[in-house]
Design a protein around this motif. Structure first.
Motif, PDB file in Angstrom:
ATOM      1  N   THR A   6       9.253  -6.619   2.791  1.00 43.68           N
ATOM      2  CA  THR A   6       9.583  -5.293   3.301  1.00 43.68           C
ATOM      3  C   THR A   6       9.280  -5.311   4.788  1.00 43.68           C
ATOM      4  O   THR A   6       8.919  -6.347   5.343  1.00 43.68           O
ATOM      5  N   ARG A   8       6.691  -4.257   6.228  1.00 42.36           N
ATOM      6  CA  ARG A   8       5.283  -4.536   6.498  1.00 42.36           C
ATOM      7  C   ARG A   8       4.599  -5.451   5.497  1.00 42.36           C
ATOM      8  O   ARG A   8       3.445  -5.835   5.715  1.00 42.36           O
ATOM      9  N   TYR A 106       1.584   1.730   1.544  1.00 46.10           N
ATOM     10  CA  TYR A 106       1.871   0.386   1.042  1.00 46.10           C
ATOM     11  C   TYR A 106       2.338   0.394  -0.409  1.00 46.10           C
ATOM     12  O   TYR A 106       3.243  -0.367  -0.772  1.00 46.10           O
ATOM     13  N   THR A 108       3.920   2.722  -2.057  1.00 45.58           N
ATOM     14  CA  THR A 108       5.301   3.226  -2.082  1.00 45.58           C
ATOM     15  C   THR A 108       6.275   2.156  -1.588  1.00 45.58           C
ATOM     16  O   THR A 108       7.315   1.913  -2.207  1.00 45.58           O
ATOM     17  N   GLU A 109       5.932   1.499  -0.498  1.00 40.51           N
ATOM     18  CA  GLU A 109       6.801   0.478   0.084  1.00 40.51           C
ATOM     19  C   GLU A 109       6.974  -0.713  -0.862  1.00 40.51           C
ATOM     20  O   GLU A 109       8.094  -1.189  -1.091  1.00 40.51           O
ATOM     21  N   THR A 112       8.934   0.323  -4.064  1.00 39.18           N
ATOM     22  CA  THR A 112      10.362   0.479  -3.761  1.00 39.18           C
ATOM     23  C   THR A 112      11.038  -0.890  -3.752  1.00 39.18           C
ATOM     24  O   THR A 112      12.151  -1.049  -4.276  1.00 39.18           O
TER      25      THR A 112
END
Length: 183
Positions: A6, A8, A106, A108-109, A112
């Motif tokens: 992602t 990050r 983090y 959520t990222e 996803t």
């Protein structure tokens, strides 16, 4: 084995260096607040071996999560078939992060990215997420990633002893909804 990136984060296979911070996370009562118990180092080590075996065997599962900029291990996120003793079937998304990684988006990222992989690469018709009814932080992540909740799906988790953590909720994301969200 699939490795996901992602903006990050890197969702990757497990490394020997992950064991110490993973064991520390699992020994933290706050991190494990919505599980019946903390884990011993031996239990944490066994879980890493099982997670990596699944990744090696099928190419997906519970990935270690690393911060791209620093290389720091911060927890895990991924997909796994629902346990056989549950009152439903399918593939479940999940996550657990070390306390210092909380509050940065983090979970959520990473979640996803795991959902996108599940729908695009595995062509899953639906992905579920399950947590204790009292785990409001995890449910907030489920809503942020676009999952929906139906109280009719609530159940008593047969793997959890009687008590406040047994009542569980299920959130769902059908593939059509994922496509509608443009992810």
């Amino acid at each position: 084995m699939a490795e996901l990136r992602t903006a990050r984060l890197v969702l990757r296979g497990w490394r020997e260096a992950d064991l110490e911070p993973w064991a520390a996370m699992n020994a933290d009562p706050e991190v494990r607040a919505y599980f019946p118990d903390v884990l011993t180092r031996e239990q944490s080590e066994a879980s890493v071996a099982a997670f990596q075996a699944d990744l090696d065997e099928r190419g997906w599962g519970w990935w270690a999560v690393e911060v791209l900029a620093t290389g720091e291990f911060i927890g895990f996120t991924g997909l796994d078939p629902v346990d056989e003793d549950m009152p439903f079937t399918g593939v479940e998304a999940g996550w657990r992060l070390a306390r210092p990684a909380w509050g940065y988006g983090y979970a959520t990222e990473a979640a996803t990215a795991a959902l996108a992989f599940g729908f695009a690469s595995l062509e899953l018709p639906e992905i579920l997420a399950v947590t204790a009814a009292t785990n409001l932080r995890s449910q907030a992540v489920m809503r942020r990633i676009g999952m929906t909740y139906d109280p009719a799906d609530d159940f008593d988790d047969p793997t959890v002893p009687d008590g406040p953590l047994r009542r569980s909720v299920v959130y769902r994301m059908p593939a059509e909804r994922q496509r509608a969200l443009g992810r």
